[in-house]
Motif scaffolding. Structure first.
Motif, mmCIF file in Angstrom:
data_model
loop_
_atom_site.group_PDB
_atom_site.id
_atom_site.type_symbol
_atom_site.label_atom_id
_atom_site.label_comp_id
_atom_site.label_asym_id
_atom_site.label_seq_id
_atom_site.Cartn_x
_atom_site.Cartn_y
_atom_site.Cartn_z
ATOM 1 N N GLY A 149 -61.609 -12.079 12.692
ATOM 2 C CA GLY A 149 -60.387 -12.255 13.465
ATOM 3 C C GLY A 149 -60.409 -11.455 14.742
ATOM 4 O O GLY A 149 -59.953 -11.919 15.797
ATOM 5 N N VAL A 150 -60.949 -10.243 14.681
ATOM 6 C CA VAL A 150 -61.057 -9.392 15.862
ATOM 7 C C VAL A 150 -61.942 -10.052 16.907
ATOM 8 O O VAL A 150 -61.618 -10.088 18.097
ATOM 9 C CB VAL A 150 -61.625 -8.004 15.474
ATOM 10 C CG1 VAL A 150 -62.043 -7.219 16.710
ATOM 11 C CG2 VAL A 150 -60.584 -7.223 14.685
ATOM 12 N N ARG A 151 -63.073 -10.584 16.467
ATOM 13 C CA ARG A 151 -63.970 -11.259 17.403
ATOM 14 C C ARG A 151 -63.257 -12.434 18.072
ATOM 15 O O ARG A 151 -63.441 -12.697 19.261
ATOM 16 C CB ARG A 151 -65.228 -11.747 16.679
ATOM 17 C CG ARG A 151 -66.185 -10.613 16.305
ATOM 18 C CD ARG A 151 -67.556 -11.163 15.935
ATOM 19 N NE ARG A 151 -67.527 -11.984 14.725
ATOM 20 C CZ ARG A 151 -67.645 -11.522 13.494
ATOM 21 N NH1 ARG A 151 -67.769 -10.223 13.291
ATOM 22 N NH2 ARG A 151 -67.636 -12.337 12.454
ATOM 23 N N LYS A 152 -62.461 -13.155 17.306
ATOM 24 C CA LYS A 152 -61.752 -14.314 17.854
ATOM 25 C C LYS A 152 -60.726 -13.888 18.901
ATOM 26 O O LYS A 152 -60.538 -14.576 19.917
ATOM 27 C CB LYS A 152 -61.062 -15.083 16.728
ATOM 28 C CG LYS A 152 -62.024 -15.857 15.832
ATOM 29 C CD LYS A 152 -61.274 -16.631 14.755
ATOM 30 C CE LYS A 152 -62.229 -17.439 13.880
ATOM 31 N NZ LYS A 152 -61.506 -18.164 12.813
ATOM 32 N N VAL A 153 -60.052 -12.772 18.670
ATOM 33 C CA VAL A 153 -59.028 -12.306 19.603
ATOM 34 C C VAL A 153 -59.624 -12.027 20.973
ATOM 35 O O VAL A 153 -59.130 -12.497 22.007
ATOM 36 C CB VAL A 153 -58.331 -11.041 19.058
ATOM 37 C CG1 VAL A 153 -57.463 -10.399 20.135
ATOM 38 C CG2 VAL A 153 -57.475 -11.387 17.850
ATOM 39 N N VAL A 154 -60.715 -11.243 21.005
ATOM 40 C CA VAL A 154 -61.298 -10.880 22.300
ATOM 41 C C VAL A 154 -62.071 -12.057 22.897
ATOM 42 O O VAL A 154 -62.109 -12.224 24.123
ATOM 43 C CB VAL A 154 -62.182 -9.626 22.186
ATOM 44 C CG1 VAL A 154 -61.324 -8.411 21.853
ATOM 45 C CG2 VAL A 154 -63.278 -9.802 21.138
ATOM 46 N N ALA A 155 -62.670 -12.899 22.045
ATOM 47 C CA ALA A 155 -63.398 -14.062 22.550
ATOM 48 C C ALA A 155 -62.448 -15.037 23.223
ATOM 49 O O ALA A 155 -62.799 -15.674 24.225
ATOM 50 C CB ALA A 155 -64.157 -14.749 21.422
ATOM 51 N N ALA A 156 -61.243 -15.164 22.686
ATOM 52 C CA ALA A 156 -60.253 -16.072 23.271
ATOM 53 C C ALA A 156 -59.869 -15.615 24.678
ATOM 54 O O ALA A 156 -59.721 -16.437 25.596
ATOM 55 C CB ALA A 156 -59.015 -16.146 22.383
#
Length: 217
Positions: free
Chosen positions: A139-146
């Motif tokens: 989820g953390v990766r998705k937040v910054v990737a977005a």
């Protein structure tokens, strides 16, 4: 009828500011729940009641960052200025923000881009299993990737606008120029953390912009 919960007794903005600075300074991985409780002044019950998990607090801290220091990148979407000027303000403004000594150096979004593989991180709640921890880090990766994807899309739109306005040649490689600018933007953090002086970074940004000028001739 659902029971009415207790009203919050803490300042949400102050909590998010404190959490943002800690995540910004140490990164997601290295920041422990104990450190988050200490810096925010929240008890475990309050932290989980408000944010559900470490990941939940990180997501809100990133939103707080994007609305604050991270908003410096929003200028690239400003169609009131020329495309080249928008890119110039994006790069030079980002350098100024990331070298500002009033807060941690670099960019929270760029520096949080690499976290441990799913299953290797800290649990979202104390005592949670490895599977839950892995889901949290995903989820953390998705937040910054977005956020990175949004910045890239806005840069690309600016490049397209540059072609339409005649600032860039009609045969300009849109994705190539987009990657050049976005790659430079993301790379600022690494160089800042390695001690590269701001004046050198500003000179490098001017070199990127000189390439923009050359393509428009």
């Amino acid at each position: 009828m659902a029971p009415v919960g207790r009203p919050r007794t803490f300042d949400m903005e102050a909590v998010l500011e404190a959490a943002m600075l800690l995540f910004w300074e140490q990164g997601y991985e290295a920041t422990s729940l104990a450190q988050l409780r200490e810096t925010t002044g929240l008890s475990s019950a309050s932290l989980y009641g408000a944010f559900s998990s470490k990941e939940g607090l990180f997501e809100k801290a990133v939103e707080h960052y994007i609305a604050g220091p991270g908003s410096v990148t929003d200028v690239v979407a400003d169609e009131a200025v020329s495309p080249r000027e928008a890119v110039a303000r994006l790069l030079h403004g980002s350098i100024d923000m990331q070298t500002d000594t009033s807060h941690p150096r670099g960019c929270l979004v760029a520096l949080s881009g690499t976290v441990r593989a799913a299953g290797a991180g800290e649990a979202g709640a104390e005592g949670a299993g490895t599977e839950e921890a892995g889901a949290g880090e995903t989820g953390v990766r998705k937040v910054v990737a977005a956020r990175r994807a949004a910045d890239r899309a806005r840069i690309r739109a600016c490049v397209v606008r540059g072609i339409a306005s005649g600032e860039l040649a009609e045969d300009t490689d849109v994705d190539g120029v987009t990657s050049m600018i976005h790659g430079f933007l993301l790379g600022i953090s690494t160089q800042v953390c390695d001690g590269t002086p701001a004046r050198h970074l500003h000179a490098a940004a001017d070199a990127v912009l000189a390439n923009w000028n050359a393509q428009g001739r």
